[in-house]
Design a protein around this motif. Sequence first.
Motif, short mmCIF file in Angstrom:
data_model
loop_
_atom_site.label_atom_id
_atom_site.label_comp_id
_atom_site.label_asym_id
_atom_site.label_seq_id
_atom_site.Cartn_x
_atom_site.Cartn_y
_atom_site.Cartn_z
N ILE A 83 40.00 73.96 51.63
CA ILE A 83 38.69 74.51 51.17
C ILE A 83 39.06 75.94 50.96
N VAL A 84 39.21 76.79 51.79
CA VAL A 84 39.40 78.22 51.69
C VAL A 84 40.92 78.90 51.62
N ASP A 85 41.23 79.43 50.51
CA ASP A 85 42.42 80.21 50.40
C ASP A 85 42.04 81.77 50.74
N TRP A 86 42.62 82.10 51.94
CA TRP A 86 42.43 83.48 52.79
C TRP A 86 43.17 84.53 51.72
N SER A 87 44.09 84.04 50.89
CA SER A 87 45.01 85.23 50.20
C SER A 87 44.20 85.45 49.01
N MET A 88 42.95 84.82 48.60
CA MET A 88 42.15 85.32 47.60
C MET A 88 41.01 86.49 48.25
N LEU A 89 40.43 86.99 47.37
CA LEU A 89 39.40 87.86 47.81
C LEU A 89 38.09 87.51 48.08
N TRP A 90 37.75 86.13 47.50
CA TRP A 90 36.23 85.88 47.83
C TRP A 90 36.00 85.46 48.94
N PRO A 91 37.01 84.80 49.74
CA PRO A 91 36.40 84.36 51.06
C PRO A 91 36.04 85.52 51.89
N TRP A 92 36.81 86.75 51.77
CA TRP A 92 36.41 88.00 52.57
C TRP A 92 35.36 88.52 52.18
N THR A 93 34.91 88.57 50.87
CA THR A 93 33.45 89.12 50.46
C THR A 93 32.42 88.21 50.94
N LYS A 94 32.92 86.82 50.87
CA LYS A 94 31.68 86.01 51.48
C LYS A 94 31.63 86.22 52.91
N LEU A 137 22.61 90.48 49.62
CA LEU A 137 23.65 89.42 50.33
C LEU A 137 23.70 88.05 49.63
N MET A 138 22.71 87.37 49.48
CA MET A 138 22.82 86.07 49.08
C MET A 138 23.57 86.23 47.60
N LEU A 139 23.19 87.06 46.79
CA LEU A 139 24.02 86.88 45.39
C LEU A 139 25.64 87.04 45.59
N VAL A 140 25.82 87.86 46.65
CA VAL A 140 27.25 88.17 46.85
C VAL A 140 28.02 86.80 47.40
N ILE A 141 27.13 86.35 48.16
CA ILE A 141 27.69 85.05 49.00
C ILE A 141 27.77 83.98 47.87
N VAL A 142 26.94 83.78 46.92
CA VAL A 142 26.68 82.57 46.31
C VAL A 142 27.85 82.83 45.14
N PHE A 143 27.90 83.89 44.51
CA PHE A 143 28.74 84.30 43.60
C PHE A 143 30.29 84.24 44.23
N SER A 144 30.62 84.60 45.37
CA SER A 144 31.54 84.53 46.23
C SER A 144 31.99 83.16 46.24
N ALA A 145 31.29 82.25 46.77
CA ALA A 145 31.54 80.95 47.40
C ALA A 145 31.83 80.04 46.03
N VAL A 146 30.84 80.10 45.21
CA VAL A 146 30.68 79.17 43.88
C VAL A 146 31.55 79.39 42.89
N ALA A 147 31.50 80.45 42.39
CA ALA A 147 32.11 81.03 41.17
C ALA A 147 33.55 81.39 41.73
#
Length: 154
Positions: A83-94, A137-147
């Motif tokens: 589910i999560v690839d920690w080598s990418m940036l999005w999980p860290w921003t989320k 914060l919700m915008l960052v979380i949603v765009f990070s996790a979904v997109a």
Amino acid sequence: MGTFLAEYYLWTKSLHVISVLAWMAGLFYLPRLFVYHAEVVKTGTDTDALFQTMERRLLRAIMNPAAISTWIFGLALVFTPGIVDWSMLWPWTKAGSVVAMTAFHMWLAARRKEFAAGTNTRPGRTYRMMNELPTLLMLVIVFSAVAKWNFWEF
């Protein structure tokens, strides 16, 4: 454990989304209650007691359980294989945004204690401005996790 989490992934994800919705509702509503409490209500009145009851119940009966379940189901998703690839940036921003959301929750809890003690010194404008933080914060979380959007690459 990984097999169990993978098998129940959609249930875990559903419970996570439900928890987030309940938590966000409280994070939007409690600062709004604080705006009116700070601007209109006089300390020691019946209305003050009513606002304190509403704020306490919102925090303890809805927001705290929702935040805890958000974290539990979110961590279950993190530990679900694939589910999560920690080598990418999005999980860290989320993750950073979720920690910030949790800190905001704790800030609100501290402000509730000030209202309960009759020691609030912040004007309604402060709570009005702080009411925008969960949206950002919700915008960052949603765009990070979904997109899987990486904000620094935009």
